[in-house]
Design a protein around this motif. Structure first.
Motif, short mmCIF file in Angstrom:
data_model
loop_
_atom_site.label_atom_id
_atom_site.label_comp_id
_atom_site.label_asym_id
_atom_site.label_seq_id
_atom_site.Cartn_x
_atom_site.Cartn_y
_atom_site.Cartn_z
N TYR A 1 2.15 5.67 6.49
CA TYR A 1 2.51 4.37 5.92
C TYR A 1 2.81 4.52 4.43
N LYS A 2 3.89 3.85 3.98
CA LYS A 2 4.27 3.94 2.57
C LYS A 2 4.21 2.57 1.92
N GLN A 3 3.56 2.51 0.77
CA GLN A 3 3.54 1.25 0.02
C GLN A 3 4.04 1.52 -1.39
N LYS A 4 4.59 0.48 -1.99
CA LYS A 4 5.12 0.65 -3.34
C LYS A 4 4.17 0.00 -4.34
N LEU A 5 4.07 0.62 -5.49
CA LEU A 5 3.16 0.12 -6.51
C LEU A 5 3.77 0.36 -7.88
N GLU A 6 3.62 -0.64 -8.75
CA GLU A 6 4.10 -0.46 -10.11
C GLU A 6 2.92 0.04 -10.94
N LEU A 7 3.10 1.20 -11.56
CA LEU A 7 1.98 1.80 -12.29
C LEU A 7 2.25 1.85 -13.79
#
Ligand code: NAG
Ligand code: NAG
Ligand code: NAG
Length: 482
Positions: free
Chosen positions: A102-108
């Protein structure tokens, strides 16, 4: 001392098995969990291990089964405090794994979107490509070189032999402690599991056989010791043999060099930025991340390795966390690292080998004695990395992170996740550089809160005053020149 026959299989204690973990056996006092305690820190010797077991045994009135649960470790006392009264320490978030792949996107930060892929659910493990830029990787290596690296594991000294001279435990007791399945025989794997620390040397089945031969312990040569055979043996000869062995770097548990980079106030901007990114990634309270260990940078030369281990120890009433011990008065006799999360960064592309292995990741069941089958020890990262369940290939800038503890179901740290066992595979070609950030949380919530309060006070008294173990004066001089 007579250990009850069920020592290794005692009652499971009041603690329920965590949901969704059918295979995880609750460890009882005489099982290996206690051995992990000692492996986390320095390389203690079997004498310490046995001392710990005996201590626990006696201090519980000889009823090891009566205390399967991890102390007040689950933090229950803290739960009664009003929520939110501790600067956001009321609960610790965990990322959702959903499923493998599973891939999730995150702003870091800096408006960069990162993709986070779930690599396993047991342990909860993620991979984030391009977490660090190439420049950041280079800078970390550069800073580590300026600071200077030291051998991660020191070769054993004469002290070992001296310590062994003081041993005062009957042979039958040792036999009982080692005889995991209580069948009256010591199989090779039982000896291996419990003596792997030896004198800092990694024990293999071949080593044990050689040792038996040298001290004439196993006349019939079947690799199994009966109580009779064990009693015949002079345990001091045994230790003399171990102590007298010349140990090569490649035979140690860990063959690498490392150094620490201070990340607190005033540290190099890149180190500060990485810490902020980790706060965003883990969503953990900033105060927890800020008061965690500095960054460790590790260099493995060709031929380097780190056999499979856990980054944290289990927390029982007899143990305390190294980080909170600094501010609590606890007189707990045994100390362990309490690292809720490990973030591991790959700082270069490795020409050959050097993967990070998770030998039992997402295995259906886990039984510590199954780690060693015949002559295959799944923890051995020089020989058997290919047989583990999951290997992560080092790739410059990629971060992997995982939780070393399960949740206690109430938003705090629960039991050690035994599936978090991992190691660094043999580097077959070139050099491997990595960095580690550990986020320290005490499974005992009250202790963690007290620690944070003390640290906040220190900070007010003197902006420079960090705890001794984060303070890094030598580094301060270095970064100013950069
Ligand atoms: C720690 O010990 C000191 C002196 O022994 C005592 O004054 C203090 O109250 C103790 N602190 C805690 C938190 O127990
Ligand atoms: C490292 O390897 C990856 C592919 O495996 C490649 O995309 C990347 O450019 C390499 N980085 C460097 C600095 O060589
Ligand atoms: C992994 O799972 C399999 C299937 O349940 C089991 O036979 C094996 O012993 C497990 N490995 C370990 C190390 O527990």
């Amino acid at each position: 001392m007579e250990l009850p026959g069920e020592a290794g299989e005692g009652p499971r204690g009041p603690q329920e098995l965590p949901p969704g973990r059918p295979g995880l056996q609750k460890s009882s006092v005489c099982s290996r969990s206690y051995f992990v305690v000692v492996m986390v820190f320095v390389h203690l010797y079997i004498i310490n291990v046995i001392a710990l077991l005996l201590y626990v045994h006696y201090s519980n009135g000889g009823e090891p089964g009566a205390r399967g649960a991890p102390a007040e470790g689950a933090g229950a006392p803290g739960q009664s405090r009003p929520e939110g009264a501790h600067g956001g320490l009321s609960s610790l978030p965990r990322l959702e794994g959903i499923k493998v792949g599973y891939k999730q996107k995150l702003e870091l930060g800096q408006h960069r979107i990162h993709e986070i892929e779930t690599l396993s659910l047991k342990p909860l493990l993620f991979e984030i490509p391009n977490f660090l830029s190439d420049e950041e990787c280079k800078l970390l290596i550069h800073l580590a070189q300026l600071k200077g690296l030291q051998k991660s594991q020191i070769l054993p000294t004469d002290e070992y032999e001296e310590a062994m001279e003081k041993i005062e435990i009957s042979q039958a007791d040792i036999f009982n402690l080692l005889d995991h399945n209580q069948d009256g025989q010591l199989q090779l794997k039982e000896v291996l599991t419990h003596t792997r620390l030896g004198n800092g040397r990694w024990m293999t089945p071949e080593n044990i056989r050689e040792m038996y031969a040298a001290v004439k312990a196993d006349p019939d040569g079947d690799g199994v010791l009966s109580l009779e055979e064990f009693k015949q043996l002079n345990i001091k000869d045994f230790h003399k043999y171990i102590g007298g062995q010349e140990v090569k770097m490649s035979e140690l548990v860990r063959n690498s060099q490392h150094t620490w980079l201070y990340q607190g106030e005033g540290a190099h901007q890149v180190l500060r930025t990485i810490r902020q990114r980790i706060i965003k990634l883990t969503r953990l309270p900033p105060a927890i991340v800020e008061n965690s260990e500095p960054m460790q940078v590790v260099r493995y030369d060709q031929g380097g390795h780190y056999h499979a281990h856990m980054d944290s120890g289990p927390v029982f009433p007899e143990t305390s966390c190294s980080h909170t011990k600094l501010v609590t008065n606890e007189t707990a006799p045994f100390e362990t690292s309490c690292r809720y999360v490990t973030v591991l960064f790959y700082l270069n592309n490795v020409t050959g080998g050097g993967e990070t292995t998770f030998p039992i990741a997402d295995n259906r069941t886990y039984e510590e004695m199954s780690l060693i089958q015949n002559d295959v020890d799944l923890r051995d990262t020089r020989k058997h990395c290919d047989k583990g369940n999951l290997r992560v290939k080092p790739r410059q800038g990629t971060a992997v992170f995982w939780y070393n503890y399960l949740s206690n179901g109430k938003g705090w740290v629960g039991e050690l996740d035994e599936y978090s066992l991992h190691g660094g595979c043999l580097v077959t070609q070139g050099v491997k550089w990595i960095a580690n950030n550990w986020i320290n949380v005490d499974p005992n919530k009250v202790r963690q809160i007290r620690f944070q309060q003390e640290m906040a006070l220190y900070g007010k008294e003197d902006a420079d005053a960090q705890s001794e173990w984060t303070l890094d004066k030598s580094y301060k001089d270095v970064h100013l020149d950069l």
